[in-house]
Design an enzyme around this catalytic site. Structure first.
Site, PDB file in Angstrom:
ATOM      1  N   GLU A 417       0.808  -1.211   0.000  1.00  0.00           N
ATOM      2  CA  GLU A 417       0.000   0.000   0.000  1.00  0.00           C
ATOM      3  C   GLU A 417       0.848   1.271   0.000  1.00  0.00           C
ATOM      4  O   GLU A 417       0.799   2.060   0.946  1.00  0.00           O
ATOM      5  CB  GLU A 417      -0.959  -0.017   1.189  1.00  0.00           C
ATOM      6  CG  GLU A 417      -1.928  -1.169   1.048  1.00  0.00           C
ATOM      7  CD  GLU A 417      -2.987  -1.238   2.137  1.00  0.00           C
ATOM      8  OE1 GLU A 417      -2.639  -1.030   3.305  1.00  0.00           O
ATOM      9  OE2 GLU A 417      -4.148  -1.500   1.801  1.00  0.00           O
ATOM     10  N   GLU A 493      -4.277 -10.426   0.575  1.00  0.00           N
ATOM     11  CA  GLU A 493      -5.051 -10.313   1.814  1.00  0.00           C
ATOM     12  C   GLU A 493      -6.488 -10.633   1.464  1.00  0.00           C
ATOM     13  O   GLU A 493      -7.008 -10.143   0.459  1.00  0.00           O
ATOM     14  CB  GLU A 493      -4.972  -8.900   2.399  1.00  0.00           C
ATOM     15  CG  GLU A 493      -3.580  -8.528   2.870  1.00  0.00           C
ATOM     16  CD  GLU A 493      -3.478  -7.091   3.401  1.00  0.00           C
ATOM     17  OE1 GLU A 493      -4.480  -6.548   3.887  1.00  0.00           O
ATOM     18  OE2 GLU A 493      -2.376  -6.529   3.299  1.00  0.00           O
TER      19      GLU A 493
HETATM   20  C1  GAL Z   1      -4.921  -3.739   4.398  1.00  0.00           C
HETATM   21  C2  GAL Z   1      -3.524  -3.554   4.868  1.00  0.00           C
HETATM   22  C3  GAL Z   1      -3.227  -4.278   6.142  1.00  0.00           C
HETATM   23  C4  GAL Z   1      -4.336  -4.051   7.112  1.00  0.00           C
HETATM   24  C5  GAL Z   1      -5.611  -4.529   6.535  1.00  0.00           C
HETATM   25  C6  GAL Z   1      -6.795  -4.305   7.417  1.00  0.00           C
HETATM   26  O1  GAL Z   1      -5.316  -2.644   3.664  1.00  0.00           O
HETATM   27  O2  GAL Z   1      -2.593  -3.955   3.905  1.00  0.00           O
HETATM   28  O3  GAL Z   1      -2.021  -3.811   6.632  1.00  0.00           O
HETATM   29  O4  GAL Z   1      -4.453  -2.700   7.377  1.00  0.00           O
HETATM   30  O5  GAL Z   1      -5.883  -3.810   5.370  1.00  0.00           O
HETATM   31  O6  GAL Z   1      -6.630  -4.780   8.694  1.00  0.00           O
END
Ligand code: GAL
Length: 979
Positions: A417, A493
């Site tokens: 990010e 993620e």
């Molecule tokens: C993503 C990010 C993580 C964490 C997650 C939400 O955007 O890469 O570091 O913030 O969201 O918990």
């Protein structure tokens, strides 16, 4: 670095200065000395308070305090300042390269002696300093460190003496480099990883780069040794003697080897011997490649069943004890996890040794995130600022140099990010030119021009399916689109494990298994980052608990395990969803179908065991003969029906087939279950339909109105005692204490968080009006109208009480919403409050863990017993939890009294606090039993989803307002009476 910058220039956007060239970390016979231990420590809340003359200040060390190294000084256990948590927003203004004035700073000082052998040459290695270190040694400044999660080595040869060396490290929490470290986590300054003195006499090996590959059963290798004086260099592996060294590029075939994979983490030992030392490096043979938009390892397509792993400890912050890391990686393996993304920085170096040994596919991620600039439309983003280019390329190189020899690493990730910009291109180019054997990953650039995998986070199931089918909307740039369509897809993620949940796991996994382009994903995240405020803290602190002005609350509490590494129900569900062997037992229990989803392992290396459980507690077990089934293949075998199985065949309830490890491994003992299937026999007393009540007369000889175990108010017909226990309700309950996912932003389908919509509908404050009571000889009928204050939509809620001839009290519940109700409801159920603390629960249904419409994959049907306290999942921020589903009977007792509730596939929860408390209280340790037991019986629940970050529940799991009719039977008894 031409001009030596001034030592303490925290506004310099460049890399640190003075350190030696980065290199691999390896084991050598040359001595080393740990400098971990107790150091003298002086701390100031702001850099300007620290004495400017560092070395003069060093002389006052005897009056300083002390601190362990490694440590995170702001953790409560050390107590210097306090931790502060932010997700995206920086805790200081977006004015790069300037750090704030309020910049906590500390001097760490160690005096030490060395053995004479170090005097021939030595270097100091810091494995991690958060965030800006200034290193002084015996009166001189050696340089500075930047890149908190990266090593820095300094040459101390000219200054080292045998006794009374003085090492001082001044660490500031913030610097220009902090703009590159905006990861979603606590800001925790300190020397938080090992400090080591390494003996490096003249002629010592500088670096070793081992490249390996695997092709047609053969191992390929090249070993590049640099820095040695060249007198004699031999490299040898446990398979073959490598006659040539300094092969920079060409791989040499060394004959048949066993390949390395996460399933078969076969390591060989490479030794490099010179006149001065012997170096040993564990090596594994594997080739990572993209073929036809598939991610392949050693020629086979693989699916990543991964987690995002941060480094955090509830007492020690980033200084995590090694045994905790060893145990947590074993815990991951025990739960079928095969991949780790090191979110969002290179991990401590020994974690990668463990990943090689235990078997994980690793995405090693650079220490880089600038997410907070998104809030300013990416203006002045360091990712596109030439002033930060050297620092970013330096970070990328240092990660690659440190970690390049690990077979577990299959991708280098540029960071997280950080938006887009020319520095991303420079980092990718640097990575490619140094190591073309791994894939480049970066999620922040959706066009994927710089990378080898198309990576996204939290994409919906629908979008992932489109990508799986190569049907995603095209990019405007034709070439970029064509390139992206050649790439495999990874969800770096997905399924945000925050609080109760995540829902939707099964459906993602189905997509990964259906479409070869989909290479799997990484749950966000492995670990909650809770902090214990004191050693005996019963809960965990989160953002805002340390008085931070800017913070992001409990968004840092979002893991499959708690901060002290206790599995949350989501971890057990994940294990089941990603199990590497899928089995189905046919309805007649005659055949077992098996799909071996492994990529490298035959089923015959496992044992398959069966057990049959009857509801009365009889268990019969056995095992099947070894079953051959190669990876990616399936088979069906007959289930031999032995005598014993026959004996309980007729009334047996369930059969479970388990695949277990035959032998102990580095991460589990023999007999560890990796996959299972359950079948309920058609004859099983699964879902009894309570027959219509056989009526007997209401008896009220003493002027009280009694029906079965219940006693009712003569006027209102409302239940007042059950089994002698004062009770209120049943009341209609549509509200649930919002889960983190209910509070999440939702998705395009539902842009407003569910809990806000539910509150707007007044579901948290429904009131009831008794519309009628009819008390007859043999029944009591009470009708209510339920509605929210200020709202004209009503719900008819009727209770009919009768009594069966066996004495059980029968309750017919009818819920009929009028037509004005739209949207979703959290649940449809009733709550009864007993003025009594039941302690134990025993039920027939799914368990032992909780289950909601889209979670609970790990549960099995049968009889389960837990204490009432154990029914609750102690989520750090209280929320709906602990509902047990598919229940046909539940008994609650305290050894003296017991209550039995039977019905047809309802859900229940029992707690010693109310749903109102669960809604209102914000830390689990503040929930206190109030002397009652709150028993909730639910006939429907809304899905859980993962909207805390990502999509809400799939529409199949929406609970839309609808009419419900349900019957439950209740009996109560005193001591000893059967439940
Ligand atoms: C993503 C990010 C993580 C964490 C997650 C939400 O955007 O890469 O570091 O913030 O969201 O918990």
């Amino acid at each position: 670095m031409s001009d030596k910058p001034v030592a303490d220039d925290l506004t310099n956007a460049g890399p640190g200065w003075g350190a030696l060239a980065p290199r691999a970390r390896f084991t050598t016979t040359l001595p080393s000395m740990s400098l971990n231990g107790t150091w003298s420590f002086a701390w100031w809340p702001s850099r300007v308070d620290a004495p400017a003359d560092v070395w003069t200040h060093a002389e006052t060390y005897s009056s300083w305090e002390s601190i362990p190294v490694p440590s995170s000084w702001s953790m409560p256990i050390h107590g210097y300042g306090a931790p502060n948590y932010t997700n995206r927003r920086y805790p200081f203004p977006l004015t790069p390269p300037f750090p704030p004035d309020a910049n906590p700073t500390a001097d760490h000082l160690l005096r030490f002696d060395v053995e004479p052998e170090f005097l021939r040459g030595a270097r100091l290695r810091f494995d991690g300093i958060d965030s800006a270190g200034e290193v002084w040694f015996n009166g001189q400044c050696l340089g500075t460190t930047r890149g908190s999660r990266l090593p820095s080595e300094f040459d101390v040869s000219p200054l080292l003496r045998q006794t009374d060396n003085v090492l001082l490290v001044r660490v500031s929490q913030y610097s220009a480099a902090s703009y590159l470290e905006d990861q979603d986590m606590w800001w925790l300054p300190g020397i938080f990883r090992d400090v080591t003195l390494l003996s490096t006499p003249p002629g010592a090996v500088e670096d070793v780069f081992v490249r390996t590959a695997f092709s047609d059963g053969h191992g390929l290798i090249s070993v590049d040794v640099s820095g040695a004086d060249g007198s004699r260099i031999d490299a040898e592996s446990t398979i073959a003697e490598l006659k040539t060294v300094n092969l920079t590029g060409d791989l040499m075939d060394i004959g048949p080897v066993r390949g390395w994979s996460a399933e078969t983490p076969r390591l060989y030992e490479l030794t490099v011997t010179t006149a001065h030392e012997t170096i040993s490096i564990p090596i594994g043979f594997r080739t990572v490649e993209v073929v036809d938009a598939e991610l392949r390892l050693n020629g086979r397509p693989i699916v990543l069943k991964g987690v995002n792993r941060h480094e955090h400890h509830p007492d020690f912050g980033r200084a995590v004890p090694r045994e905790v890391v060893v145990d947590e990686l074993k815990l991951m393996k025990q739960h079928n996890i095969n991949a780790i993304r090191t979110s969002h920085y290179p991990p401590r170096p020994d974690m990668l040794d463990l990943a090689d040994e235990l078997g994980f596919y690793v995405i090693d991620e650079c220490d880089f995130e600038t997410h907070g600039f998104q809030l300013a439309d990416w203006r002045a983003n360091p990712t596109d600022d030439p002033a930060y280019r050297d620092a970013l390329v330096d970070r990328m190189s240092r990660m690659i140099e440190r970690d390049k020899n690990h077979p577990s690493i299959i991708m280098w990730s540029l960071g997280n990010e950080a938006g887009t910009g020319t520095n991303i291109e420079a980092m990718a180019a640097a990575a490619r030119s140094r190591d073309a054997s791994r894939l480049i990953h970066y999620e922040g650039e959706w066009a994927s021009t710089q990378v080898d995998v198309y990576s996204r986070m939290y994409a919906t199931h629908q979008e992932v399916e489109l990508i799986g089918r190569f049907e995603e909307p095209p990019l405007e740039e034709i070439d970029a689109d064509a390139h992206r369509r050649t790439l495999p897809f990874v969800l770096c993620e997905y399924v945000h494990a925050m609080g109760n949940g995540p829902g939707g796991l099964t459906e993602y996994q189905e997509l990964f298994e259906r479409y070869p382009r989909l290479a799997g994903g990484f749950v966000w995240e492995w670990l909650e980052h809770g902090i214990r405020r004191s050693p005996d803290d019963a809960g965990f602190a989160y953002g805002g608990d340390f008085g931070e002005v800017v913070h992001d609350g409990n968004f840092v509490i979002d893991g499959l395990v708690s901060a002290d590494r206790r599995p949350r129900p989501g971890l057990l569900d994940f294990k089941k969803v990603i199990e590497p062997i899928r089995m189905t037992i046919d309805d007649s229990w005659g055949r077992l179908s098996i799909v071996n989803m492994h990529d490298f392992v035959d089923l015959s290396t496992f044992d398959v065991e069966w057990r049959v459980d009857t509801i009365d507690g009889t268990v019969v077990r056995g095992s099947l003969p070894p079953i051959e089934c190669p990876p990616h293949e399936s088979t069906t075998i007959p289930i031999p029906r032995g005598e014993e199985m026959h004996r309980i065949w007729a009334d047996s309830a369930t059969m479970i087939m388990s695949v277990v490890t035959r032998h102990a491994t580095a991460w589990c003992s023999a007999g560890h279950e990796i996959a299972w299937a359950q079948s309920r026999h058609p004859n099983s007393p699964g879902h009894p339909t309570p027959a219509a009540a056989a009526i007997i007369a209401t008896s009220s000889p003493d002027g009280k109105l009694r029906l079965g175990a219940g006693e009712f108010d003569l006027q209102t017909g409302e239940l007042v005692l059950l089994g002698g226990i004062p009770v209120s309700g049943p009341e209609l309950q549509l509200w649930r204490a919002p889960t983190d996912n209910d509070r999440g932003k939702g998705d395009r389908r539902r842009p407003v968080p569910s809990d806000i919509r539910w509150r707007e509908d007044g579901l948290d404050r429904l009131v009831q009006r008794r519309a009628s009571t009819v008390i007859e000889q043999d029944r009591i009928d009470v009708e209510y109208m339920v509605a929210a204050p200020g709202d004209d939509r009503e719900i008819a809620f009727d209770l009919s009480w009768t009594c069966r001839d066996d004495g059980r009290l029968a309750l017919d519940v009818r819920v009929r919403p009028d037509e004005g109700w739209t949207g979703t409801w959290p649940r449809i159920g009733v709550v009864m409050v007993f003025a009594h603390e039941f302690t134990t629960s025993s039920w027939v249904g799914s368990g032992p863990g909780p289950k909601y419409p889209d979670t609970g994959q790990a549960t099995r049907w049968g009889r389960h017993t837990l204490s009432v306290s154990e029914l609750s999942t102690p989520y750090v921020r209280p929320q709906e939890n602990g509902s047990r589903a598919d229940v046909t009977a539940v008994s609650l007792d305290d050894g003296r009294r017991s209550l039995l509730i039977e019905g047809r596939a309802f859900s229940f929860s029992a707690r010693h606090w109310s749903t109102a408390d669960l809604t209102r209280i914000d830390h689990v340790d503040l929930l206190a039993p109030d002397g009652n037991t709150y028993v909730e019986l639910d006939f429907a629940q809304h899905g859980i989803g993962t909207a805390a970050c990502g999509p809400g529940p799939l529409s199949a799991y929406d609970l839309e307002p609808h009419a419900v009719e349900a019957r439950i039977l209740i009996s109560a008894s005193d001591i000893g009476a059967s439940a």
